[in-house]
Design an enzyme around this catalytic site. Structure first.
Site, PDB file in Angstrom:
ATOM      1  N   SER A   1      -4.643  14.295 -13.880  1.00 13.44           N
ATOM      2  CA  SER A   1      -5.927  14.190 -14.565  1.00 13.44           C
ATOM      3  C   SER A   1      -6.306  15.580 -15.061  1.00 13.44           C
ATOM      4  CB  SER A   1      -6.970  13.717 -13.548  1.00 13.44           C
ATOM      5  OG  SER A   1      -8.273  14.000 -13.991  1.00 13.44           O
TER       6      SER A   1
ATOM      7  N   TYR B   1     -10.258  14.885  -5.082  1.00 10.51           N
ATOM      8  CA  TYR B   1      -9.569  14.319  -6.247  1.00 10.51           C
ATOM      9  C   TYR B   1      -8.844  15.435  -6.999  1.00 10.51           C
ATOM     10  CZ  TYR B   1      -8.747  11.708 -10.554  1.00 10.51           C
ATOM     11  OH  TYR B   1      -8.145  11.108 -11.634  1.00 10.51           O
TER      12      TYR B   1
ATOM     13  N   ALA C   1      -7.987  18.428  -5.926  1.00 14.13           N
ATOM     14  CA  ALA C   1      -6.919  19.027  -5.107  1.00 14.13           C
ATOM     15  C   ALA C   1      -5.686  18.115  -5.085  1.00 14.13           C
ATOM     16  CB  ALA C   1      -7.429  19.276  -3.694  1.00 14.13           C
ATOM     17  N   SER C   2      -5.915  16.805  -4.987  1.00 20.23           N
ATOM     18  CA  SER C   2      -4.766  15.886  -4.933  1.00 20.23           C
ATOM     19  C   SER C   2      -4.022  15.893  -6.272  1.00 20.23           C
ATOM     20  CB  SER C   2      -5.226  14.465  -4.579  1.00 20.23           C
ATOM     21  OG  SER C   2      -6.034  13.924  -5.602  1.00 20.23           O
ATOM     22  N   LYS C   3      -4.775  15.943  -7.361  1.00 21.17           N
ATOM     23  CA  LYS C   3      -4.127  15.914  -8.680  1.00 21.17           C
ATOM     24  C   LYS C   3      -3.446  17.251  -8.975  1.00 21.17           C
ATOM     25  CE  LYS C   3      -5.057  11.690 -10.009  1.00 21.17           C
ATOM     26  NZ  LYS C   3      -3.984  10.703 -10.157  1.00 21.17           N
TER      27      LYS C   3
ATOM     28  N   ASP D   1       0.858  -1.188   0.000  1.00 16.60           N
ATOM     29  CA  ASP D   1       0.000   0.000   0.000  1.00 16.60           C
ATOM     30  C   ASP D   1       0.894   1.239   0.000  1.00 16.60           C
ATOM     31  OD1 ASP D   1      -1.662   2.131   0.735  1.00 16.60           O
ATOM     32  OD2 ASP D   1      -2.978   0.823   1.898  1.00 16.60           O
TER      33      ASP D   1
HETATM   34  N1  NAP Z   1      -9.529   6.274 -15.922  1.00 13.69           N
HETATM   35  C1  NAP Z   1      -9.701   7.568 -16.096  1.00 13.69           C
HETATM   36  O1  NAP Z   1     -10.670   8.020 -16.725  1.00 13.69           O
HETATM   37  C2  NAP Z   1      -8.674   8.543 -15.548  1.00 13.69           C
HETATM   38  C3  NAP Z   1      -8.810   9.897 -15.882  1.00 13.69           C
HETATM   39  C4  NAP Z   1      -7.875  10.791 -15.382  1.00 13.69           C
HETATM   40  C5  NAP Z   1      -6.831  10.344 -14.581  1.00 13.69           C
HETATM   41  N2  NAP Z   1      -6.745   9.041 -14.273  1.00 13.69           N
HETATM   42  C6  NAP Z   1      -5.652   8.623 -13.379  1.00 13.69           C
HETATM   43  O2  NAP Z   1      -4.937   7.552 -13.954  1.00 13.69           O
HETATM   44  C7  NAP Z   1      -4.468   6.680 -12.936  1.00 13.69           C
HETATM   45  C8  NAP Z   1      -4.924   5.250 -13.245  1.00 13.69           C
HETATM   46  O3  NAP Z   1      -6.338   5.239 -13.359  1.00 13.69           O
HETATM   47  P1  NAP Z   1      -7.121   3.889 -13.744  1.00 13.69           P
HETATM   48  O4  NAP Z   1      -8.421   4.291 -14.326  1.00 13.69           O
HETATM   49  O5  NAP Z   1      -6.238   2.972 -14.488  1.00 13.69           O
HETATM   50  O6  NAP Z   1      -7.399   3.328 -12.279  1.00 13.69           O
HETATM   51  P2  NAP Z   1      -7.730   1.850 -11.759  1.00 13.69           P
HETATM   52  O7  NAP Z   1      -8.054   0.948 -12.867  1.00 13.69           O
HETATM   53  O8  NAP Z   1      -8.719   2.018 -10.657  1.00 13.69           O
HETATM   54  O9  NAP Z   1      -6.333   1.423 -11.139  1.00 13.69           O
HETATM   55  C9  NAP Z   1      -5.836   2.093 -10.039  1.00 13.69           C
HETATM   56  C10 NAP Z   1      -4.571   1.397  -9.575  1.00 13.69           C
HETATM   57  O10 NAP Z   1      -4.092   2.058  -8.389  1.00 13.69           O
HETATM   58  C11 NAP Z   1      -3.764   1.077  -7.419  1.00 13.69           C
HETATM   59  N3  NAP Z   1      -3.916   1.608  -6.066  1.00 13.69           N
HETATM   60  C12 NAP Z   1      -4.969   2.300  -5.557  1.00 13.69           C
HETATM   61  N4  NAP Z   1      -4.754   2.594  -4.266  1.00 13.69           N
HETATM   62  C13 NAP Z   1      -3.526   2.069  -3.956  1.00 13.69           C
HETATM   63  C14 NAP Z   1      -2.752   2.058  -2.773  1.00 13.69           C
HETATM   64  N5  NAP Z   1      -3.160   2.634  -1.639  1.00 13.69           N
HETATM   65  N6  NAP Z   1      -1.548   1.437  -2.809  1.00 13.69           N
HETATM   66  C15 NAP Z   1      -1.100   0.836  -3.944  1.00 13.69           C
HETATM   67  N7  NAP Z   1      -1.798   0.841  -5.095  1.00 13.69           N
HETATM   68  C16 NAP Z   1      -2.991   1.444  -5.100  1.00 13.69           C
HETATM   69  C17 NAP Z   1      -4.710  -0.091  -7.706  1.00 13.69           C
HETATM   70  O11 NAP Z   1      -4.117  -1.278  -7.299  1.00 13.69           O
HETATM   71  P3  NAP Z   1      -4.696  -2.239  -6.153  1.00 13.69           P
HETATM   72  O12 NAP Z   1      -6.178  -2.205  -6.258  1.00 13.69           O
HETATM   73  O13 NAP Z   1      -4.058  -3.544  -6.513  1.00 13.69           O
HETATM   74  O14 NAP Z   1      -4.151  -1.673  -4.901  1.00 13.69           O
HETATM   75  C18 NAP Z   1      -4.798  -0.049  -9.227  1.00 13.69           C
HETATM   76  O15 NAP Z   1      -3.773  -0.837  -9.794  1.00 13.69           O
HETATM   77  C19 NAP Z   1      -5.013   7.235 -11.622  1.00 13.69           C
HETATM   78  O16 NAP Z   1      -4.044   8.012 -10.983  1.00 13.69           O
HETATM   79  C20 NAP Z   1      -6.185   8.087 -12.063  1.00 13.69           C
HETATM   80  O17 NAP Z   1      -6.470   9.127 -11.152  1.00 13.69           O
HETATM   81  C21 NAP Z   1      -7.636   8.125 -14.737  1.00 13.69           C
END
Ligand code: NAP
Length: 272
Positions: free
Chosen positions: A143, A156, A158-160, A65
């Site tokens: 994002s 979300y 603010a963090s980004k 984590d």
């Molecule tokens: N999808 C979109 O539309 C979108 C748009 C803008 C930005 N983003 C950004 O792109 C990135 C990936 O998005 P995604 O859609 O691919 O997300 P996702 O499919 O939900 O995958 C998120 C990943 O983060 C890991 N994770 C979450 N909390 C964690 C923790 N505490 N420790 C370790 N690993 C953790 C999860 O792994 P585990 O579950 O195995 O821990 C998972 O592999 C994110 O930063 C998201 O904010 C996505």
């Protein structure tokens, strides 16, 4: 250059068990990189690792984590011990949330900041000495919600946005050390089946299917991340909405505020 740029490079990818992180891992492994996959979901992570290894690629998994400093230390040390180097860190792990700011439970605020901002900060700080040695790349997956605050996405956003400040500072500080710092503003992207977002009281809200043709695929986003690294670019803004958002926010911020106020109800209803 081409694919050879990544051959034998050691790449640590957070959030590599799912979505964009997993796809980026597959593509980089295919280009000959040695991948350190990390996430909390052991089964999903080992599935990714086996797929890479079965196709002749090189990958190891670290279950952990990233919100925990000691775990981040172990993760970075594991990468260096295993592959004897660290060239690229992709801070991709992230969680999203939905809900009016006034209704957010402490746990939701804490989880989103700790995953998206604090975890990425921990890993970057710990990895920096190794990236100095390799003159490597430090990448943050942000994002388009990190360009302009959106209603019902406050923590979300603010963090980004916080990632932008971190990336800007480190980029200048590390300029003399030849470290590449990249920031990716990802637009709305296709998601894994069953993906959820966190509601105001910590409940898991299922996200709607996003298989429409107008939405970027995980492969397109992964290629954009890789291109950012290859070209040692600072900011990459993805999707037409993202590019439009950037321009409107920069030159006519009042327009984006007006549009958001007019469409707040739609954002609540369609936000999933
Ligand atoms: N999808 C979109 O539309 C979108 C748009 C803008 C930005 N983003 C950004 O792109 C990135 C990936 O998005 P995604 O859609 O691919 O997300 P996702 O499919 O939900 O995958 C998120 C990943 O983060 C890991 N994770 C979450 N909390 C964690 C923790 N505490 N420790 C370790 N690993 C953790 C999860 O792994 P585990 O579950 O195995 O821990 C998972 O592999 C994110 O930063 C998201 O904010 C996505």
């Amino acid at each position: 250059m081409g694919n050879n740029k990544f051959r034998d490079k050691v790449v640590l990818i957070t959030g590599a068990s799912k979505g964009i992180g997993r796809t980026t891992a597959f593509i980089l492994a295919n280009k000959g990189a040695k991948i350190v996959l990390t996430g909390r979901d052991e089964k999903a992570l080992y599935d990714v690792q086996s797929r890479i290894v079965n196709q002749g690629g090189n990958a190891v998994s670290f279950i952990g984590d990233i919100t925990d400093w000691k775990t981040c230390k172990k993760l970075v040390q594991f990468s260096v011990d295993h592959y004897n180097d660290l060239n690229i860190v992709i801070n991709n792990a992230g969680v999203s949330m939905r809900g009016n700011f006034s209704n957010l439970e402490f746990e939701v605020i804490d989880k989103v900041y700790r995953t998206n901002l604090i975890g990425a900060t921990y890993i970057s700080a710990i990895a920096l000495p190794f990236l100095r040695k390799s003159k490597g790349s430090l990448v943050f997956v942000s994002s388009i919600a990190g360009i302009r605050g959106l209603p019902y996405n406050s923590i979300y956003c603010a963090s980004k946005m916080g990632l932008r400040g971190l990336a800007e500072s480190v980029r200048i500080e590390e300029y003399q050390n030849d470290i590449h710092v990249g920031l990716i503003y990802v637009g709305i992207t296709q998601i894994d089946k069953g993906k959820t977002t966190i509601g105001a009281n910590g409940n898991h809200i299922p996200l709607k299917d996003r298989s429409s043709r107008n939405i970027m695929s995980q492969e397109e986003v992964a290629h954009a991340i890789i291109k950012n690294i290859q070209n040692r670019k600072f900011i990459s803004t993805l999707s037409s909405l993202g590019k439009l958002n950037l321009i409107v926010q920069k030159f006519i911020p009042k327009l984006s505020e007006f549009l958001l106020i007019q469409n707040t109800n739609k954002i609540i209803i369609n936000g999933r």
